[in-house]
Each structure stands twice: as C-alpha cells, then as structure tokens.
Design a protein around this motif. Sequence first.
Motif: not given
Length: 316
Positions: A140-161
């Motif tokens: 149910n999540a939309r996974v971005e495969t080529d981003q260094i990091f992704v900001r969605d509202g107050n959620l921010i997720t980053s790639g590797g290490v």
Amino acid sequence: MKTVAVVLFPDLLLLDVAGPMEVFSIANRYLDPGDCYEISTVGSDELRVRASNGVVLTADMHIDDAPGAYDVLLVPGGPGAYNEVYPRLQCWLRTVAAKVGCLGSICTGAFILGQAGLLDGRRITTHWNYTERLAKRYPNARVETDQIFVRDGNLITSGGVTTGIDLALSIVAEDHGKQIALAVAKVLLVVMRRQGGQMQFSPLVASVAKEDSPVSRVQNYVLEHVTEEFSVERMASLAAMSSRHFARIFTREVNMTPMEFVQSARIDSARGLLETSDLPLKTVAYRSGFGSVRHMRYLFSERLGLTPSQYRRQFS
C-alpha cells in the motif's frame, strides 16, 4: 532549540546513526545557542545495543521515558530493521508519529516504519537493494526506486546508508537556510546535491539463475552476447515462442520488457568497462552493444542521471 532523536535497536547500521547525528552536531557550530539542535538517542528495548559492525551503543533513554514530541525523529536501518520485529517500538512509533514534526528513516529503517503501519499511502524509498522487498512487504506504499530521499508530508525516507547525511542536510537547509547546510556539507566533504539517484549505484539487471526455462535462457544469452543485435522477434525465436507470448511472459517474470532488459544489460556492461578500464568511450560503446557514443550517452543520462564521462569520474 529543536529536538532530534534517533532510535536504537540491535543490529543497526552505525553509519545510519552517526551520519545524520554529525550533520546536526556540526550545524550547531554555526547556530546561535537558542537555535541549536538538541540531539539524543532512544532505546527500543534495552539501552545498550550492538550495531551490525560490533560497536556497542548506549541510548540516552528508553522509549518508555522518551517525551515523543520531537521536532525530528529518525529510525536507522540495518539487518535488525528488516530481519526482526519490535512490537514495543511499533506501538511507540504509532503513538508518537502524529506528535513529531518530521518522522524519518535512513536506509532500511523504512521496514520498521512499515511494521508500525506508517507507510500506507505514502511515497517512500529505501536502499536500492531492498526496494523490491519493501514494495512486496508493504504494497500500500509507493516505493520510489531511484531517489536519494523522498519527502511526503512530515514523513521523509532516504536510500542507502550515507543518504542519511543527505536527508539531515535537507532538514538543516529547511530549518536554517541553504548557507548553513552548505557549510556543514563542506566540513563533511560531501556535496549538497548529488548528481543522479540511487540507480547509479545499483545494477540494472539482477543476476540470472542458470535454470532451464525459456526466459532465463534468453536472458543469459543476451548477457553473454551483448554486442549482438536484438529485437523482440529474435529473442522470441531463441525461446521458441511467438513474439506476443514471449513479450508477455518475459515482462511478467522479469518485471521489465525484453528491450528494456537488453538496454539495461548494455548499460551494466558499459559501467563495468568504465569502472575498470581507460578505454575510449567509442570502444566502450562498441563492446557494450551500443551503436554509438551518442546513444550510450542518451541512455546513461536517461537511466542513471549521469553521462558516461561523469560516471567514469565518479566510480573509476
């Protein structure tokens, strides 16, 4: 003063913790006391945890004693993030998610956010080697495969290490401006904005099993004869199938079209030559099955965000 907390759990990646913390710590050198970051660590079960490299860390406090209403709350990755389950941490994250200003994950820390049910309907990313696993585990999540990091509202997720550093720099830039973030980047000897995304670090074609199936036989033939001319019709004939049936089966099993596979195989071949040799670009293009340097440059820019020359300077 803004509060930053990093969650600790067994078998985490130490750099996922240390990288972002150093960014905020160095930023404090350039900030007035009242604007500094107050940095702390929070233990999920035990205060003392051993990182995946063997280093023992001691958290400042346990989640039961943590205030929860942090300006920034970060979850690192590591084998412990995707191989283990932490019920107490899941419950705590669900409770504090709405209270924190920015909830973030570094690398595979996204799996822990997923355990807590915090990824549904959100745009996210993780280390390139785990994006497919993350997408399957949390559909149910939309996974971005080529981003260094992704900001969605107050959620921010980053790639590797090391992308945890990029993530933290972006937060500093939002809080205190680009000049402060640039000063921190210079101290760390990193760039403020990388060229390209995660794709430049990952192989475009996964290893192909030597199993005796029509699709895998074609894949291995392409990889071993990458300089030859290929079309869907020719690959279908190698598999003893009709073109339409072959294209449908191939796309279903490989998650890319036959011609996308050929392009990816050629890009990976060229990358290997660029990394390990000083061959002229024209020779690299020829040995990798591209018709010209121009075509190779176009596909590199389109798929990796870098030209072949830029790739060579960065990785050779």
